[in-house]
Write a protein that holds these residues in place. Sequence first.
Motif, PDB file in Angstrom:
ATOM      1  N   ALA A   1      24.108 -35.292  46.339  1.00  0.00           N
ATOM      2  CA  ALA A   1      25.399 -35.963  46.530  1.00  0.00           C
ATOM      3  C   ALA A   1      25.602 -36.494  47.942  1.00  0.00           C
ATOM      4  O   ALA A   1      26.731 -36.525  48.440  1.00  0.00           O
ATOM      5  N   ILE A   2      24.537 -36.941  48.602  1.00  0.00           N
ATOM      6  CA  ILE A   2      24.655 -37.401  49.990  1.00  0.00           C
ATOM      7  C   ILE A   2      25.645 -38.557  50.110  1.00  0.00           C
ATOM      8  O   ILE A   2      26.459 -38.597  51.026  1.00  0.00           O
ATOM      9  N   GLN A   3      25.581 -39.502  49.191  1.00  0.00           N
ATOM     10  CA  GLN A   3      26.515 -40.634  49.225  1.00  0.00           C
ATOM     11  C   GLN A   3      27.485 -40.587  48.037  1.00  0.00           C
ATOM     12  O   GLN A   3      27.805 -41.608  47.430  1.00  0.00           O
TER      13      GLN A   3
ATOM     14  N   ILE B   1      23.504 -38.286  39.781  1.00  0.00           N
ATOM     15  CA  ILE B   1      23.764 -39.036  38.558  1.00  0.00           C
ATOM     16  C   ILE B   1      22.502 -39.682  38.002  1.00  0.00           C
ATOM     17  O   ILE B   1      22.448 -40.066  36.830  1.00  0.00           O
ATOM     18  N   VAL B   2      21.447 -39.799  38.833  1.00  0.00           N
ATOM     19  CA  VAL B   2      20.231 -40.487  38.394  1.00  0.00           C
ATOM     20  C   VAL B   2      19.632 -39.806  37.171  1.00  0.00           C
ATOM     21  O   VAL B   2      19.251 -40.466  36.193  1.00  0.00           O
ATOM     22  N   ALA B   3      19.550 -38.479  37.189  1.00  0.00           N
ATOM     23  CA  ALA B   3      18.985 -37.762  36.042  1.00  0.00           C
ATOM     24  C   ALA B   3      19.802 -38.005  34.778  1.00  0.00           C
ATOM     25  O   ALA B   3      19.246 -38.118  33.675  1.00  0.00           O
ATOM     26  N   GLN B   4      21.122 -38.080  34.928  1.00  0.00           N
ATOM     27  CA  GLN B   4      21.972 -38.322  33.764  1.00  0.00           C
ATOM     28  C   GLN B   4      21.846 -39.764  33.279  1.00  0.00           C
ATOM     29  O   GLN B   4      21.899 -40.026  32.070  1.00  0.00           O
ATOM     30  N   LYS B   5      21.675 -40.698  34.191  1.00  0.00           N
ATOM     31  CA  LYS B   5      21.461 -42.088  33.794  1.00  0.00           C
ATOM     32  C   LYS B   5      20.181 -42.214  32.967  1.00  0.00           C
ATOM     33  O   LYS B   5      20.136 -42.946  31.969  1.00  0.00           O
ATOM     34  N   VAL B   6      19.129 -41.516  33.413  1.00  0.00           N
ATOM     35  CA  VAL B   6      17.870 -41.570  32.671  1.00  0.00           C
ATOM     36  C   VAL B   6      18.070 -41.052  31.255  1.00  0.00           C
ATOM     37  O   VAL B   6      17.546 -41.621  30.290  1.00  0.00           O
ATOM     38  N   ARG B   7      18.870 -39.999  31.104  1.00  0.00           N
ATOM     39  CA  ARG B   7      19.080 -39.419  29.774  1.00  0.00           C
ATOM     40  C   ARG B   7      19.950 -40.306  28.881  1.00  0.00           C
ATOM     41  O   ARG B   7      19.703 -40.393  27.672  1.00  0.00           O
TER      42      ARG B   7
END
Length: 431
Positions: A308-310, A322-328
């Motif tokens: 959550a850096i940005q 959120i990247v992992a959730q976007k992939v799913r």
Amino acid sequence: MKHRILAIGLLCVPTLFSQINSSQINPVQELIEAARADSPKLAELLARKDSFGYRIPEMTGRDGVAVWGQEFLFAVESPNDATVVIDGEPAVPMKRVAGTNYWYLLKMMRLGTTHQYHYFASGREIGGYQVAGYNPDSYPEPGVPHGKLSERKTLVSKVYPGMSSNYWVYVNPGADLVNGAPLMVWQDGETIVGDQDWMRLRLQTVSDNLVAQKKIPPMVHVLIQPGTGGEESRMMRSIEYDTVSERYGKYLIDEVLADVQQTYKIRSDAYSRAIAGASSGAICAMNVAWYYPQQFSRVLSHIGSYTAIQWHPETHQDGGYIVAQKVRRDPKKNIRVWMSDGADDMENNTGSWPLNNIQLANSLKLKGYDFHFRFGVSMHAIAQGALDLPESLTWLWRDYDPAKKEQTFQMEESEKAKPMFRVSVTNREAW
């Protein structure tokens, strides 16, 4: 401390050195030979900086070990007596270079793994990091031609108003600059130029060797340094790299690559383009391929900052988690991904590097992506990625055919047969 061991051991050392071109001495090799002989020139070599301002080693803890074959030169700068702890073993006294505050230890170490080290003086730690026991493809091979590194180019951005940034281009021998060469983009490119490349990835040497072995195509490598100015008074790195959006990809494609193409002819098909980075540079690489799969189809992610850096909830900006959730949840993209991380990577207020990398790897597996995840014991360092670079580049570019412009990537059968990644607690009681 546990270490992952590759099939490289003590018996391979003669083979390793038979591949090193002794007729053209390398700056790392020169330094270690001086340390071995306790040469009066050692002080001069430790203080020497290349044209980019880098030393070998840096002697600040980070990048504090120079490696040539099995010989590891540990070096640090301190006004007081210094010791080094290597792989959790008892502290070892270091030797002072006469007339300086430089301390060093030359030690034979195991290859094919990573080693952690910590420097101490006056009872306190003064630096530490991790270093690779590089494999043979990370050394110059006799008869292998060297590519060419360009001069630094500086751009002023419109996508990030007021930001200026530098980039370099490294071209492997044999790259087709008439019809168009494959492309690989590297974030934090300033760490790949000059002597700094010898302290980390050794990309220039590795890529030239793999090209000579016909394991990867000869390409144009664009090495981009994070910008300065713009929305922040100094470094723009986190805004560029950690923000989950289309913005950096637009900057890369419309500004940097547009400028590169004024000098170098590169291929436009995603099949012939890869993007790489470490830490925040890794999530940046993943974001570019995710938002622009028509431009990039191959991703190399080392110690990725999928945290959550940005994250800015006040502006509805998600963080890297959120990247992992976007992939799913999003439609599958045609990308191939090599990921690398380790159990000793960071934990801080923005998240867990090991857990978020595992989460992303499982997301890629669930959706049937062509991916490979190497999870070792690495801390937040490039050592594991550097150790694996010949393998990761070979895997990422496997089966590349310059006559093709596209390929539908499929998960390897060997990966299909494997289970999801599971987490267990190894450093304390679970109950």
